[in-house]
Design an enzyme around this catalytic site. Sequence first.
Site, PDB file in Angstrom:
ATOM      1  CD  GLU A  88      -3.284  -0.419   2.079  1.00  0.00           C
ATOM      2  OE1 GLU A  88      -2.990   0.217   3.101  1.00  0.00           O
ATOM      3  OE2 GLU A  88      -4.412  -0.889   1.883  1.00  0.00           O
ATOM      4  CE  LYS A 144     -12.468   1.221   1.257  1.00  0.00           C
ATOM      5  NZ  LYS A 144     -11.999   2.303   2.123  1.00  0.00           N
ATOM      6  CG  HIS A 152       8.881 -29.559  -0.163  1.00  0.00           C
ATOM      7  ND1 HIS A 152       9.544 -30.693  -0.561  1.00  0.00           N
ATOM      8  CD2 HIS A 152       9.590 -29.058   0.892  1.00  0.00           C
ATOM      9  CE1 HIS A 152      10.595 -30.898   0.232  1.00  0.00           C
ATOM     10  NE2 HIS A 152      10.641 -29.911   1.113  1.00  0.00           N
TER      11      HIS A 152
HETATM   12  O1  PA5 Z   1      -3.142   1.658   6.024  1.00  0.00           O
HETATM   13  C1  PA5 Z   1      -4.287   2.063   6.018  1.00  0.00           C
HETATM   14  O2  PA5 Z   1      -4.614   3.179   6.486  1.00  0.00           O
HETATM   15  C2  PA5 Z   1      -5.413   1.202   5.485  1.00  0.00           C
HETATM   16  O3  PA5 Z   1      -4.964   0.059   4.893  1.00  0.00           O
HETATM   17  C3  PA5 Z   1      -6.379   0.859   6.610  1.00  0.00           C
HETATM   18  O4  PA5 Z   1      -5.682   0.221   7.637  1.00  0.00           O
HETATM   19  C4  PA5 Z   1      -7.512  -0.076   6.162  1.00  0.00           C
HETATM   20  O5  PA5 Z   1      -8.105   0.382   4.986  1.00  0.00           O
HETATM   21  C5  PA5 Z   1      -8.575  -0.139   7.265  1.00  0.00           C
HETATM   22  O6  PA5 Z   1      -9.071   1.144   7.550  1.00  0.00           O
HETATM   23  P1  PA5 Z   1     -10.071   1.418   8.751  1.00  0.00           P
HETATM   24  O7  PA5 Z   1      -9.328   1.289  10.020  1.00  0.00           O
HETATM   25  O8  PA5 Z   1     -10.551   2.805   8.540  1.00  0.00           O
HETATM   26  O9  PA5 Z   1     -11.132   0.393   8.631  1.00  0.00           O
END
Ligand code: PA5
Length: 450
Positions: free
Chosen positions: A290, A425, A311
């Site tokens: 990310e 989303k 394996h």
């Molecule tokens: O790194 C990030 O900010 C995202 O990956 C969030 O952790 C993830 O989308 C979950 O978000 P939230 O805590 O708002 O549900």
Amino acid sequence: MKNLELNIENVFPFIPKETLDGYEELTNYHIRHLHQRTGKGANFLGWLDLPSTITEESLKGLEDLAAAMNEKIDVMVVVGIGGSYLGAKAVIDALTHSFGMCINRSRKYPRIIFAGQNISEDYLGELVDFLDGISYAITVIYKSGTTTEPAIAFRILRSHLEKKYGQEEAGKRIIAITSANRGALRKLADQREYRSFVIPDDVGGRYSLLTPVGMLPIVQAGFDIRQLVAGARKMEEITGPGTPFWDNPSAVYAAARNALYRQSPKTEILASYHPKLLYMAEWWKQLYGESEGKEKKGIFPASVNFTADLHSMGQYIQEGQRNLFETVISIEKPVRHVEIPEEEDDGDGLNFLAGKRIDYVNKMAELGTMLAHVDGGVPNILIKLPELNEYYLGQLMYFFEKACAISGYLMNVNPFDQPGVEAYKNNMFALLRKPGFEEETELIYKRLDS
Ligand code: PA5
């Protein structure tokens, strides 16, 4: 006391040391910008000095709440997705007995179960069945307060909990961790007077291990969050702006992977020889995927668990397309001591290993594999942890976070946002006809019909 060690000897057959020397100035520049908060995404740098700024009061608050709640429950269900669960899961799995019992613990802690990280009807249905006969509580974590997966799981579990205990007692069994003043979860927590903690606005999910997001489930599981913080604090000190390049493991790791990426490999495989680190790899994949994967750039983070995956994936890594490099997490000292017994008739031919520890065989597999992979054209970075405990996990995870921030800056991307996550989303909301998505709904159904 020892520290995490980084060894990049097995990168040098592929990248000359002088190339990495050339990164000194650049990484110093980016580390300065990080600490002066003048680089990209500077309003999401709250995690940078969390280890050294965390207060005694906040640690004690988490410990006390966990202790009080733990007295009446057998299971804690932690509801969250992405950065709101992976850090805690990685640490808890790394420290928990493989078969469910607690190691070195004089008293029992609740089993920690995770939900809200998928939208599987079977998973939730079976979880509710399982919880029917069990005393449990819920820790619900979502910063935005609007994420669909945890919102659905929380609604299902909240309703189950309320039916089981009544609204008042259910309210005492729910802890909410969310933003200070925005989102549906904050509203719900305030309305129903749930005990709640705040995720600071300047800490993104995947960097939130040392906030209540990571620390509450870890302390609920019976692990020492003070040691986790102490390890991270040591790494904060070692990776700070005053440390020379070659003494700063985060800078060297970021430089080595960037140099490899520029030369050719576009996939990094995180390997470990310990099944307890399976979720450490999942946490690492989110962190790097990310943070770097944007603007058509980024190293694809993959993972393997050896020797099991030797394996299955071993063939590809040894002889497949040469676009990989490998980063190995090696644990110097196992918690247990198990030797291979001698047998008189040596029917299975294993007596050459009699008296040897299992870990010795594992280490030889690790070394042999690394050498084979280097021979096969796969550069190798080695991260050595002295032991698998809270202190060294704190070091490891802060080391990775800091290196990830530097890596993102080396790629000239903002390592603290994730704009691409919105695409699925928006389509899902359009398909589900969520209010506010009317235009997108019309477009997507037209697209499907054509
Ligand atoms: O790194 C990030 O900010 C995202 O990956 C969030 O952790 C993830 O989308 C979950 O978000 P939230 O805590 O708002 O549900």
